[in-house]
Scaffold this motif. Structure first.
Motif, PDB file in Angstrom:
ATOM      1  N   SER A  25       0.837  -1.198   0.000  1.00  0.00           N
ATOM      2  CA  SER A  25       0.000   0.000   0.000  1.00  0.00           C
ATOM      3  C   SER A  25       0.870   1.245   0.000  1.00  0.00           C
ATOM      4  CB  SER A  25      -0.916   0.016   1.225  1.00  0.00           C
ATOM      5  OG  SER A  25      -0.155   0.192   2.413  1.00  0.00           O
ATOM      6  N   ASP A  26       0.255   2.388  -0.287  1.00  0.00           N
ATOM      7  CA  ASP A  26       1.009   3.638  -0.269  1.00  0.00           C
ATOM      8  C   ASP A  26       1.560   3.917   1.124  1.00  0.00           C
ATOM      9  OD1 ASP A  26       1.685   6.182  -1.844  1.00  0.00           O
ATOM     10  OD2 ASP A  26       0.719   6.997  -0.056  1.00  0.00           O
ATOM     11  N   GLU A  27       0.743   3.653   2.163  1.00  0.00           N
ATOM     12  CA  GLU A  27       1.215   3.843   3.534  1.00  0.00           C
ATOM     13  C   GLU A  27       2.387   2.912   3.838  1.00  0.00           C
ATOM     14  OE1 GLU A  27      -3.390   4.044   3.941  1.00  0.00           O
ATOM     15  OE2 GLU A  27      -1.909   3.079   2.646  1.00  0.00           O
ATOM     16  N   GLY A  28       2.288   1.665   3.355  1.00  0.00           N
ATOM     17  CA  GLY A  28       3.355   0.705   3.580  1.00  0.00           C
ATOM     18  C   GLY A  28       4.642   1.101   2.886  1.00  0.00           C
ATOM     19  N   ARG A  29       4.536   1.612   1.672  1.00  0.00           N
ATOM     20  CA  ARG A  29       5.728   2.049   0.936  1.00  0.00           C
ATOM     21  C   ARG A  29       6.405   3.213   1.665  1.00  0.00           C
ATOM     22  NH1 ARG A  29       4.335   1.606  -5.535  1.00  0.00           N
ATOM     23  NH2 ARG A  29       2.928  -0.169  -5.410  1.00  0.00           N
ATOM     24  N   GLU A  30       5.594   4.151   2.147  1.00  0.00           N
ATOM     25  CA  GLU A  30       6.150   5.316   2.832  1.00  0.00           C
ATOM     26  C   GLU A  30       6.805   4.898   4.150  1.00  0.00           C
ATOM     27  OE1 GLU A  30       7.071   9.240   2.237  1.00  0.00           O
ATOM     28  OE2 GLU A  30       5.862   7.967   0.915  1.00  0.00           O
ATOM     29  N   PHE A  31       6.148   3.979   4.849  1.00  0.00           N
ATOM     30  CA  PHE A  31       6.702   3.491   6.109  1.00  0.00           C
ATOM     31  C   PHE A  31       8.032   2.792   5.867  1.00  0.00           C
ATOM     32  CE2 PHE A  31       6.823   0.064   9.410  1.00  0.00           C
ATOM     33  CZ  PHE A  31       6.999   0.898  10.503  1.00  0.00           C
ATOM     34  N   ALA A  32       8.099   1.972   4.825  1.00  0.00           N
ATOM     35  CA  ALA A  32       9.341   1.277   4.496  1.00  0.00           C
ATOM     36  C   ALA A  32      10.447   2.269   4.132  1.00  0.00           C
ATOM     37  CB  ALA A  32       9.110   0.306   3.348  1.00  0.00           C
ATOM     38  N   ALA A  33      10.093   3.292   3.340  1.00  0.00           N
ATOM     39  CA  ALA A  33      11.095   4.267   2.922  1.00  0.00           C
ATOM     40  C   ALA A  33      11.653   5.042   4.111  1.00  0.00           C
ATOM     41  CB  ALA A  33      10.482   5.237   1.910  1.00  0.00           C
ATOM     42  N   SER A  34      10.834   5.285   5.112  1.00  0.00           N
ATOM     43  CA  SER A  34      11.274   6.072   6.259  1.00  0.00           C
ATOM     44  C   SER A  34      11.982   5.242   7.313  1.00  0.00           C
ATOM     45  CB  SER A  34      10.076   6.773   6.906  1.00  0.00           C
ATOM     46  OG  SER A  34       9.185   5.820   7.485  1.00  0.00           O
ATOM     47  N   THR A  35      11.699   3.938   7.371  1.00  0.00           N
ATOM     48  CA  THR A  35      12.070   3.161   8.547  1.00  0.00           C
ATOM     49  C   THR A  35      12.788   1.853   8.269  1.00  0.00           C
ATOM     50  OG1 THR A  35      10.158   4.079   9.729  1.00  0.00           O
ATOM     51  CG2 THR A  35      11.116   2.058  10.621  1.00  0.00           C
ATOM     52  N   LEU A  79      13.109   7.471  -0.679  1.00  0.00           N
ATOM     53  CA  LEU A  79      14.117   7.429   0.379  1.00  0.00           C
ATOM     54  C   LEU A  79      14.771   8.787   0.635  1.00  0.00           C
ATOM     55  CD1 LEU A  79      15.773   4.070  -0.680  1.00  0.00           C
ATOM     56  CD2 LEU A  79      14.561   4.439   1.463  1.00  0.00           C
ATOM     57  N   ALA A  80      14.957   9.569  -0.420  1.00  0.00           N
ATOM     58  CA  ALA A  80      15.724  10.808  -0.295  1.00  0.00           C
ATOM     59  C   ALA A  80      15.113  11.761   0.718  1.00  0.00           C
ATOM     60  CB  ALA A  80      15.853  11.477  -1.657  1.00  0.00           C
ATOM     61  N   LYS A  81      13.796  11.827   0.783  1.00  0.00           N
ATOM     62  CA  LYS A  81      13.153  12.768   1.705  1.00  0.00           C
ATOM     63  C   LYS A  81      13.444  12.447   3.169  1.00  0.00           C
ATOM     64  CE  LYS A  81       8.999  11.546   0.322  1.00  0.00           C
ATOM     65  NZ  LYS A  81       7.517  11.468   0.142  1.00  0.00           N
ATOM     66  N   TYR A  82      13.897  11.206   3.416  1.00  0.00           N
ATOM     67  CA  TYR A  82      14.251  10.798   4.782  1.00  0.00           C
ATOM     68  C   TYR A  82      15.761  10.761   4.978  1.00  0.00           C
ATOM     69  CZ  TYR A  82       9.347   9.479   4.718  1.00  0.00           C
ATOM     70  OH  TYR A  82       7.982   9.501   4.596  1.00  0.00           O
ATOM     71  N   GLY A  83      16.490  11.375   4.039  1.00  0.00           N
ATOM     72  CA  GLY A  83      17.939  11.422   4.152  1.00  0.00           C
ATOM     73  C   GLY A  83      18.606  10.078   3.937  1.00  0.00           C
ATOM     74  N   ARG A  84      17.972   9.210   3.161  1.00  0.00           N
ATOM     75  CA  ARG A  84      18.498   7.870   2.947  1.00  0.00           C
ATOM     76  C   ARG A  84      18.916   7.690   1.487  1.00  0.00           C
ATOM     77  NH1 ARG A  84      14.601   3.399   5.022  1.00  0.00           N
ATOM     78  NH2 ARG A  84      16.577   2.302   5.363  1.00  0.00           N
ATOM     79  N   GLN A  85      19.829   6.726   1.271  1.00  0.00           N
ATOM     80  CA  GLN A  85      20.321   6.404  -0.056  1.00  0.00           C
ATOM     81  C   GLN A  85      19.600   5.167  -0.604  1.00  0.00           C
ATOM     82  OE1 GLN A  85      22.585   8.412  -1.607  1.00  0.00           O
ATOM     83  NE2 GLN A  85      22.315   9.689   0.235  1.00  0.00           N
TER      84      GLN A  85
END
Length: 429
Positions: free
Chosen positions: A204-214, A239-245
């Motif tokens: 889901s969109d929420e799941g994708r965002e959660f994965a990208a942040s965490t 990922l970039a918005k959370y400072g991740r590569q």
């Protein structure tokens, strides 16, 4: 060459497992877990993955007997497997809705110590009041809140793991947030990985965002190479918005594999496996999950029902509901009418997961293509047999992947983070 990551999922829920096969054994006896884990380690897999069920699912008021009726607690099993494996990562699915950060962080840190740095946590959530009835809190969380709680849960667990410094010094912790307000001292020293690996399951969109942040790994599913590339690009771009590569998150879809001496042999075997997975009884049950109606009087070899689904039905309890039953029914009807398919044939064709089917050479080439073209970083294999369903893949496909330079021939590190190519988290003292 881009290196592939591989993991093994212990089968036992839904219609993936073929219990009628005489080679199928217990889903709860320790020897079953040991067999699959040892096979995965022999194949140099990154990790072994266990699902979780917090309530026996019901269908039309009865226990859904095509599921596993009784599944042991994941972390207990993995602590036992830590004693009979040496390098294989050990991943437990644990619900962030019906647990508490201090207790779970302690159990995961313990597994990481006992396994010398091989622990992982697959974070799942639930807004299901039916499952919640097994807990004092009940199903109080709205769907919109479940990822909010999960994000704070993971953040709090990391605060607890960081309350011990790498040199073995502890300090008090205090967390005050929307869902948790706790303070005290964490009892387990910093574990070999710093933090256990965090996995997120969901598309889901929420799941994708959660994965990208965490998350460190996302467990997903997609049906085609094109869909895989689209998912991969979407999640990596977040990922970039959370400072991740991009390399901070591994994308690993769950897949099935059928290996035969030739492509034709494998296709024949896969068709038979699928018919066993979708028995006449299971075909009607699958139809009822979409329609939300009692369809037991229908012939599985006959046409689909003319009646529309009931979107407000509660015929299925404890299972993720079909998001758009009317839309799914319309697609199934169109498929059935265009190809002249029966109920059973429609279910077989509509519910098949992404599978790699063919000779060892064909399967190896197809897996490599998915990884090389950024449709995945690797795969979580879901075999159809407990516990020997991984044997053919490890014996016949893995050596070819190694020869092609797409997969390791030996472990180069001892921790799960090293297998996945993930850096140890920086201590936040």
């Amino acid at each position: 060459m881009k290196q592939m990551h591989l993991a093994a999922h212990f089968p036992g829920v839904n219609s993936t497992t073929v219990w009628a096969d005489p080679r199928s054994r217990s889903q709860i006896d320790f020897t079953s877990f040991e067999h699959l884990a040892r096979t995965a380690e022999r194949g140099k897999f990154d990790f072994f993955f266990l699902a979780e069920g917090l309530r026996l699912r019901e269908h039309n008021g009865r226990i859904h007997d095509l599921d596993v009726v009784g599944r042991p607690e994941s972390l207990t099993v993995l602590n036992a497997l830590a004693a009979v494996t040496e390098r294989l990562g050990l991943a437990a699915t644990v619900n962030a809705t019906f647990n508490e950060p201090y207790e779970l962080a302690r159990r995961l840190a313990t597994l990481d110590h006992l396994s010398a740095g091989r622990a992982a946590w697959n974070v799942v959530t639930s807004s299901d009041a039916f499952t919640g009835e097994n807990f004092r809190r009940g199903g109080y969380l709205d769907r919109a809140d479940r990822y909010t709680r999960a994000a704070e849960f993971v953040s709090t667990a990391r605060e607890l793991w960081d309350s011990w410094s790498p040199d073995g010094t502890s300090r008090p912790f205090a967390h005050s947030g929307r869902h948790f307000e706790i303070s005290g001292e964490f009892t387990v020293p910093r574990s070999p990985q710093g933090h256990p690996v965090v996995i997120q399951a969901g598309d889901s969109d929420e799941g994708r965002e959660f994965a990208a942040s965490t998350a460190d790994v996302i467990f997903t599913r997609h049906g085609t190479l094109e869909a895989g590339r689209a998912f991969y690009a979407d999640v990596k771009a977040r990922l970039a918005k959370y400072g991740r590569q991009p390399d901070d998150l591994r994308i690993m879809p769950g897949v099935t594999v059928v290996v035969g001496d030739t492509d034709a042999d494998a296709e024949q075997d896969a068709a038979e496996i699928r018919r066993l997975q979708v028995s006449p009884q299971n075909a009607i049950l699958s139809l009822e999950q979409v329609w939300g109606r009692d369809l037991s009087s229908y012939d599985p070899d006959g046409p689909l029902p003319a009646v529309d689904p009931d979107p407000g039905s509660s015929i299925v309890q404890g299972r993720v509901r079909v998001a758009d039953p009317l839309g799914v029914a319309a697609k199934w009807r169109a498929l059935s009418e265009s190809k002249g398919l029966s109920i059973r044939e429609t279910v077989i064709e509509s519910t098949v997961r992404q599978s790699f089917i063919g000779s060892p050479e064909t399967v190896a080439a197809d897996l490599e293509k998915f990884v090389a073209t950024d449709a995945a970083d690797g795969f979580i294999l879901v075999p159809h047999l407990t516990p020997g369903g991984l044997d053919d893949f490890v014996d016949r496909v893995v050596p070819l992947l190694q020869e092609r330079g797409a997969f390791r021939s030996e472990y180069t590190g001892s921790t799960l983070r090293s297998h996945l190519g993930l850096a140890e988290p920086v201590w936040k003292g």
